[in-house]
Motif scaffolding. Structure first.
Motif, short mmCIF file in Angstrom:
data_model
loop_
_atom_site.label_atom_id
_atom_site.label_comp_id
_atom_site.label_asym_id
_atom_site.label_seq_id
_atom_site.Cartn_x
_atom_site.Cartn_y
_atom_site.Cartn_z
N VAL A 7 32.64 36.30 57.77
CA VAL A 7 33.35 37.54 57.44
C VAL A 7 34.83 37.25 57.19
O VAL A 7 35.43 37.76 56.23
N THR A 8 35.42 36.39 58.03
CA THR A 8 36.82 36.00 57.84
C THR A 8 37.00 35.28 56.50
O THR A 8 37.98 35.51 55.78
N LEU A 14 38.49 37.39 49.19
CA LEU A 14 38.85 38.66 48.56
C LEU A 14 40.36 38.75 48.36
O LEU A 14 40.84 39.20 47.31
N SER A 15 41.12 38.30 49.34
CA SER A 15 42.59 38.33 49.24
C SER A 15 43.07 37.46 48.10
O SER A 15 43.97 37.84 47.33
N LEU A 16 42.47 36.26 47.96
CA LEU A 16 42.86 35.38 46.85
C LEU A 16 42.50 36.00 45.50
O LEU A 16 43.25 35.86 44.52
N ALA A 37 51.61 43.99 45.36
CA ALA A 37 51.28 42.95 46.33
C ALA A 37 51.51 43.45 47.76
O ALA A 37 50.71 43.18 48.67
N THR A 38 52.61 44.19 47.96
CA THR A 38 52.89 44.74 49.30
C THR A 38 51.80 45.71 49.73
O THR A 38 51.33 45.68 50.88
N ILE A 44 44.77 44.96 53.22
CA ILE A 44 43.96 43.85 53.73
C ILE A 44 44.25 43.59 55.20
O ILE A 44 43.35 43.29 55.99
N SER A 45 45.51 43.75 55.60
CA SER A 45 45.88 43.57 57.01
C SER A 45 45.18 44.59 57.90
O SER A 45 44.68 44.26 58.98
N VAL A 46 45.14 45.85 57.43
CA VAL A 46 44.47 46.90 58.20
C VAL A 46 42.97 46.61 58.30
O VAL A 46 42.37 46.75 59.37
N VAL A 47 42.38 46.20 57.17
CA VAL A 47 40.94 45.88 57.17
C VAL A 47 40.64 44.74 58.13
O VAL A 47 39.70 44.81 58.94
N TYR A 48 41.44 43.67 58.06
CA TYR A 48 41.19 42.51 58.92
C TYR A 48 41.40 42.88 60.39
O TYR A 48 40.63 42.46 61.27
#
Length: 357
Positions: A7-8, A14-16, A37-38, A44-48
């Motif tokens: 998952v990580t 996905l981020s790339l 980008a911000t 992505i930070s919230v999802v992770y």
């Protein structure tokens, strides 16, 4: 853990991919790229974070019925000065001792002195990101000044089907705050001496608990230290010996008889008082690191790395006041560099400001 890993990896890929799309679409539009980008980083930070917290909650201990009432708000009281002993936790949550305000030998912590890893490797115990010695290595508990052991009332029992404790020499004391409390009858206080030394060659002839038993019987020295201090101690090989449980019991009693009268922790180290019948090395089961300095009766003393990862200092016959103080290596130099860099940066900003005017 495998599923968590994949998952990580998926989130990273996905981020790339998102980064590639943004670069392709907004390469020539600097401001739009920064905004996009911000926003992507925030999402992505919230999802992770949600995934990470979700995975953590799925295998965590019961927060409301165990962690909060028994650990965070728990007030487990153990007899004796807590400065003078450690505790052991059998099949408890990692860092239980830390939550309860005691020093322990069980810890989930990836940043520890290298000497801790060295010691566990020497006695045949795994030490990756956590310290969880097996019950087979019962003797290291006494070596590390473990006085009490805790086991969860609602967890795996420390008592076998025959009514015996899983490690020899433990007696039930009480039940409190969700724990069964056992006391190690062969606990050795911090700061003690030996009558014998053992070489690495002799000690490495044994494995598992027998090697640990040897460390209670004799102080492990390297060849250089044997040349230096061999006249103070007897070579364990010069006399018949055994490493049985009965021998372990008597060795613990002997170490206890030659232990420090006082041991106290201070902000950046510890103090100890010990009375010796003769000149000898005083052993402390505190992990060796370069930042330690020792003083015996006010005079600087050389610290020896012994027992594959711990510390000892030479003390004279009579009463000895021993002090150990720790300073992070490179801390002072780092502070100077930081302050100097701050001045350089401030000067740079002033120059840029003046230039723009």
């Amino acid at each position: 853990y495998i599923f968590r890993f994949w998952v990580t990896c998926a989130i990273a890929i996905l981020s790339l991919a998102v980064l590639g799309i943004l670069l392709k679409k907004f390469r020539k539009y600097h401001k739009q790229f920064i905004k996009s980008a911000t926003a992507a980083v925030c999402i992505i930070s919230v999802v992770y974070a949600a995934v990470f917290i979700g995975f953590g909650s799925s295998h965590s201990y019961d927060i409301h019925n165990e962690v909060i009432p028994d650990l965070i708000e728990g007030e487990l009281k153990l007899d004796g000065d807590s400065d003078t002993f450690r505790i052991d936790c059998y099949e408890c949550m990692d860092n239980t001792a830390m939550f309860l305000g005691y020093s322990g030998i069980n810890a989930f912590h990836s940043i520890v002195p290298g000497s801790v890893t060295e010691f566990y490797e020497f006695i045949g115990e795994e030490r990756s990101v956590a310290s969880r010695p097996e019950t087979d290595n019962y003797s290291i508990r006494s070596l590390l000044s473990v006085r009490y052991l805790l086991s969860r009332v609602d967890g795996e029992s420390f008592i076998d089907e025959n009514g015996n404790s899983l490690m020899p020499g433990y007696k039930f004391v009480k039940q409190e705050d969700g724990f069964n409390v056992y006391e190690n009858e062969y606990y050795i206080p911090f700061g003690f001496t030996y009558d014998y030394y053992v070489s690495y060659d002799e000690c490495n002839a044994y494995e598992g608990s027998l090697k640990s038993n040897m460390l209670v019987k004799a102080l492990l020295l390297d060849d250089e230290q044997i040349e230096k201090y061999g006249h103070l101690l007897k070579n364990v090989e010069d006399e018949p010996y055994n490493l049985s449980k009965d021998s372990y019991y008597s060795d613990c009693e002997e170490r206890k008889r030659n232990a420090a009268e006082k041991f106290e922790r201070v902000k950046n180290g510890f103090n100890s008082t010990i009375t010796l019948q003769r000149d000898n090395l005083v052993f402390f089961s505190v992990p060796y690191e370069e930042g330690w300095k020792a003083y015996v009766n006010g005079k600087p003393a050389e610290i020896e790395k012994v027992n594959s990862g711990f510390m000892a200092v030479l003390a004279k016959s009579g009463v000895n006041e021993i002090e150990f103080r720790y300073t992070t290596p490179g801390l002072f130099v780092g502070v100077i560099i930081t302050v100097f860099s701050a001045f350089i940066f401030a000067a740079y900003l002033l120059i840029i400001k003046a230039y723009r005017k």
